[in-house]
Each structure stands twice: as structure tokens, then as C-alpha cells.
Design a protein around this motif. Sequence first.
Motif, short mmCIF file in Angstrom:
data_model
loop_
_atom_site.label_atom_id
_atom_site.label_comp_id
_atom_site.label_asym_id
_atom_site.label_seq_id
_atom_site.Cartn_x
_atom_site.Cartn_y
_atom_site.Cartn_z
N LEU A 1 -1.32 9.33 -14.40
CA LEU A 1 -0.81 10.56 -15.04
C LEU A 1 0.55 10.99 -14.49
O LEU A 1 1.15 11.94 -14.97
N SER A 2 1.01 10.32 -13.46
CA SER A 2 2.22 10.77 -12.78
C SER A 2 3.47 10.03 -13.28
O SER A 2 3.45 8.80 -13.43
N ASN A 3 4.53 10.80 -13.53
CA ASN A 3 5.81 10.17 -13.86
C ASN A 3 6.69 10.03 -12.63
O ASN A 3 7.85 9.64 -12.72
N ALA A 4 6.14 10.41 -11.49
CA ALA A 4 6.94 10.36 -10.26
C ALA A 4 7.21 8.90 -9.88
O ALA A 4 6.49 7.99 -10.29
N ASP A 5 8.25 8.72 -9.13
CA ASP A 5 8.62 7.41 -8.61
C ASP A 5 7.44 6.83 -7.81
O ASP A 5 6.94 7.49 -6.90
N LYS A 6 7.00 5.62 -8.18
CA LYS A 6 5.81 5.04 -7.53
C LYS A 6 6.11 4.54 -6.11
O LYS A 6 5.22 4.00 -5.45
N THR A 7 7.34 4.71 -5.66
CA THR A 7 7.61 4.39 -4.25
C THR A 7 7.49 5.66 -3.39
O THR A 7 7.92 5.68 -2.25
N TYR A 8 6.89 6.70 -3.97
CA TYR A 8 6.57 7.89 -3.18
C TYR A 8 5.06 8.06 -3.10
O TYR A 8 4.34 7.80 -4.07
N LEU A 9 4.58 8.49 -1.93
CA LEU A 9 3.19 8.95 -1.81
C LEU A 9 3.32 10.31 -1.16
O LEU A 9 3.84 10.43 -0.05
N SER A 10 2.87 11.36 -1.88
CA SER A 10 3.16 12.72 -1.48
C SER A 10 4.68 12.84 -1.29
O SER A 10 5.43 12.39 -2.14
N LYS A 11 5.16 13.38 -0.16
CA LYS A 11 6.61 13.55 -0.01
C LYS A 11 7.29 12.36 0.67
O LYS A 11 8.50 12.37 0.91
N VAL A 12 6.49 11.35 0.99
CA VAL A 12 7.03 10.25 1.80
C VAL A 12 7.54 9.11 0.90
O VAL A 12 6.87 8.71 -0.05
N LYS A 13 8.74 8.62 1.22
CA LYS A 13 9.32 7.48 0.51
C LYS A 13 8.81 6.18 1.15
O LYS A 13 8.70 6.10 2.37
N TRP A 14 8.47 5.20 0.32
CA TRP A 14 7.97 3.91 0.81
C TRP A 14 8.90 2.81 0.34
O TRP A 14 9.51 2.92 -0.74
N TYR A 15 9.00 1.73 1.12
CA TYR A 15 9.94 0.65 0.84
C TYR A 15 9.20 -0.67 0.63
O TYR A 15 8.34 -1.03 1.44
N PRO A 16 9.55 -1.41 -0.45
CA PRO A 16 8.90 -2.71 -0.68
C PRO A 16 9.40 -3.75 0.33
O PRO A 16 10.61 -3.84 0.58
N VAL A 17 8.47 -4.51 0.87
CA VAL A 17 8.82 -5.59 1.81
C VAL A 17 7.90 -6.78 1.52
O VAL A 17 6.86 -6.62 0.87
N GLU A 18 8.29 -7.94 2.03
CA GLU A 18 7.41 -9.12 1.98
C GLU A 18 6.58 -9.09 3.26
O GLU A 18 7.14 -9.11 4.36
N LEU A 19 5.27 -9.04 3.11
CA LEU A 19 4.39 -8.91 4.28
C LEU A 19 4.65 -10.02 5.30
O LEU A 19 4.73 -9.78 6.51
N GLU A 20 4.84 -11.26 4.80
CA GLU A 20 5.02 -12.39 5.71
C GLU A 20 6.26 -12.19 6.59
O GLU A 20 6.29 -12.63 7.73
N GLU A 21 7.29 -11.51 6.05
CA GLU A 21 8.53 -11.34 6.82
C GLU A 21 8.42 -10.25 7.88
O GLU A 21 9.15 -10.26 8.86
N ILE A 22 7.55 -9.27 7.67
CA ILE A 22 7.53 -8.13 8.60
C ILE A 22 6.25 -8.06 9.45
O ILE A 22 6.14 -7.23 10.34
N LYS A 23 5.31 -8.95 9.20
CA LYS A 23 3.99 -8.76 9.82
C LYS A 23 4.03 -8.80 11.34
O LYS A 23 3.30 -8.07 12.00
N ASP A 24 4.95 -9.60 11.93
CA ASP A 24 5.00 -9.67 13.39
C ASP A 24 5.46 -8.35 14.00
O ASP A 24 5.00 -7.95 15.07
N SER A 25 6.37 -7.67 13.29
CA SER A 25 6.86 -6.40 13.87
C SER A 25 5.76 -5.32 13.84
O SER A 25 5.82 -4.35 14.60
N LEU A 26 4.73 -5.53 13.03
CA LEU A 26 3.63 -4.54 13.00
C LEU A 26 2.81 -4.57 14.30
O LEU A 26 2.12 -3.62 14.64
#
Length: 279
Positions: free
Chosen positions: A43-68
Motif C-alpha cells: 500500500l506504500s508509495n514510499a521509496d522501498k529503500t526506506y524502512l521507517s525513517k532509515v535509508k537502506w543501501y543495496p549491496v551484494e552479500l558476497e562482497e560485504i559478508k566478511d565486514s559483518l
Amino acid sequence: MKVLVSAGTYYFIKKGIKISNTAYLLQSSGCNASCKFCTQSVLSNADKTYLSKVKWYPVELEEIKDSLNSFTRVCLQTVIKEKFEDEVIEIMSKIDSKHKSVTITPVDKQYLIKLKEVGVDYLGVGLDTVKSMWREVGKPYSYEKYIKFIKDAIDVFGRKHVYVHLIVGLGESEEEIVNTMKELYALGAEVALFAFTPVKGTPYEKKERPSLEYYRRIQALRYKLSTGKDGEEAFLTSGCPSCDRPYYNESPLDKELYNIPLRDYKWFLASSHSGSSLS
Ligand code: SF4
């Protein structure tokens, strides 16, 4: 595989500066459910890279998983979409962190056992609201199905290892949210609180936020139910160990923070003792 990471987690990956001990991940592509407060909802027209007020960034899991691995905990927020359960298992299997949380909608008990087998030690459940508001808020499934799911999750993960998310200020009465929290604690669950935050593009974009005084009362009761104690730690963000989800409900520049992240706690104590914060 594409996942989204929260702004704070992304900042650590890019700049090496950590603002939280937990890394936050979100499944991509939005959710098929219709919760009226949620940016991810159909039902939301909001940018799907937001959850509540927080902005989220797409990444490739394989590239960032070690830094987690530099974080104490990795937390994945799921959405309802085709084959989302398989994707969640795949994501969690690829992450080596010792402490993993997943927040998920009702799934069967066998699936919960699979999550445990891939290292998930805490489960989140977005109950979000009280029974009388269920239809109005647009939650998927029935309230009873969520309660059964919470009981199954406690069987699998243990008492105090299931965090039920509640959003304060969706239109509930204080009495009902208090009773709901008491029932959840009696089952062996924990509660993580959020303050309702209107976000542009959602059906609830014009709804008002709850007053800080009301939110503080609910936080104080949650803390008492959880620990048996009173105290200002009640106003810290509530959730799995080492979770502090900075700024879901507010901007870092707001004077009044509904959930105080650990990094602001000293400041909060100083200002509350000088009488300027909780008035
Ligand atoms: S189920 Fe969760 S992610 Fe999906 S719309 Fe509802 S709150 Fe948002």
C-alpha cells in the motif's frame, strides 16, 4: 545475492566507523503484506529503500559478508515475497557471525528449527499492534496465528529469546497495550518497542506520533516486566542483546529521542538530570 543494509551498517562498510554493535540487513523488493504504517507494504508509495525513517543501501552479500564479522550481531528484517523463506536461509547460512537475529512473519515450526540450525539465536516477530487494531492496521494473517507462532518460537529458541515488536501510537488504548505486553511476558517472550513514526507515501503518513510522555510510560512498564526494575535504562532502545537500531523513530538532530541508542545515552542522562528532557 542482493540485500539491503541500513545507513549505519553501510557507513561502517564504506568508512570503517561503527555507530552500532549490530549490523542491520533487509530483504530486497518490498513486502506483499498491507501494513498501513510500513514503507515496505504494497500500500506504500514510499521509496522501498526506506524502512521507517532509515535509508537502506543495496549491496551484494558476497562482497560485504566478511565486514559483518566486525559486528557483535547481525540482524535480518524479512519481507513477505515469493520464496522469501529460502532466501532467508541462504543469507543466514552465508554469514559467519556468532550472533544472528531474524525478524519474520509466521512460518511453521520446522522452518524455525532450520533457522536455529543456521545459527539464529534470537527471533523477532512484528506483532506491531493489539488485537482490537488488527484489521485497521492491515496486518497479514490473524492475531491468533501470530500468538501461536510466538509460542512455537519460544519452544524453539527459548524463553526471552523471542522479541515481539510493538509499535506504540497506532491508535491502541493504553490499557490494551499494557495487557498485551503482560500477556507476552507471561508466555516467556520479550518486547521491543517502537514509537509510531509517520512516513510520507504510506497510508498513515498524516497520523500523529504518540506523545513522548505516553511512550515513556510504556517503556518504563516494559523495562519493569523484563527486568523487575525501574530506571532510566528503560528508555534505551529495546531488542536483542547489542541491538540499538539508531534513529528508526527520529532524526539524530531531534531534541527528543523516543528510543535512546547507546551512543546517545550519556548525553540523555546528563540532559534528563538537568531537567530538560523528560518534562
Ligand atoms: S509484514 Fe512487516 S515488512 Fe511486511 S508490510 Fe507488514 S510490517 Fe512491513
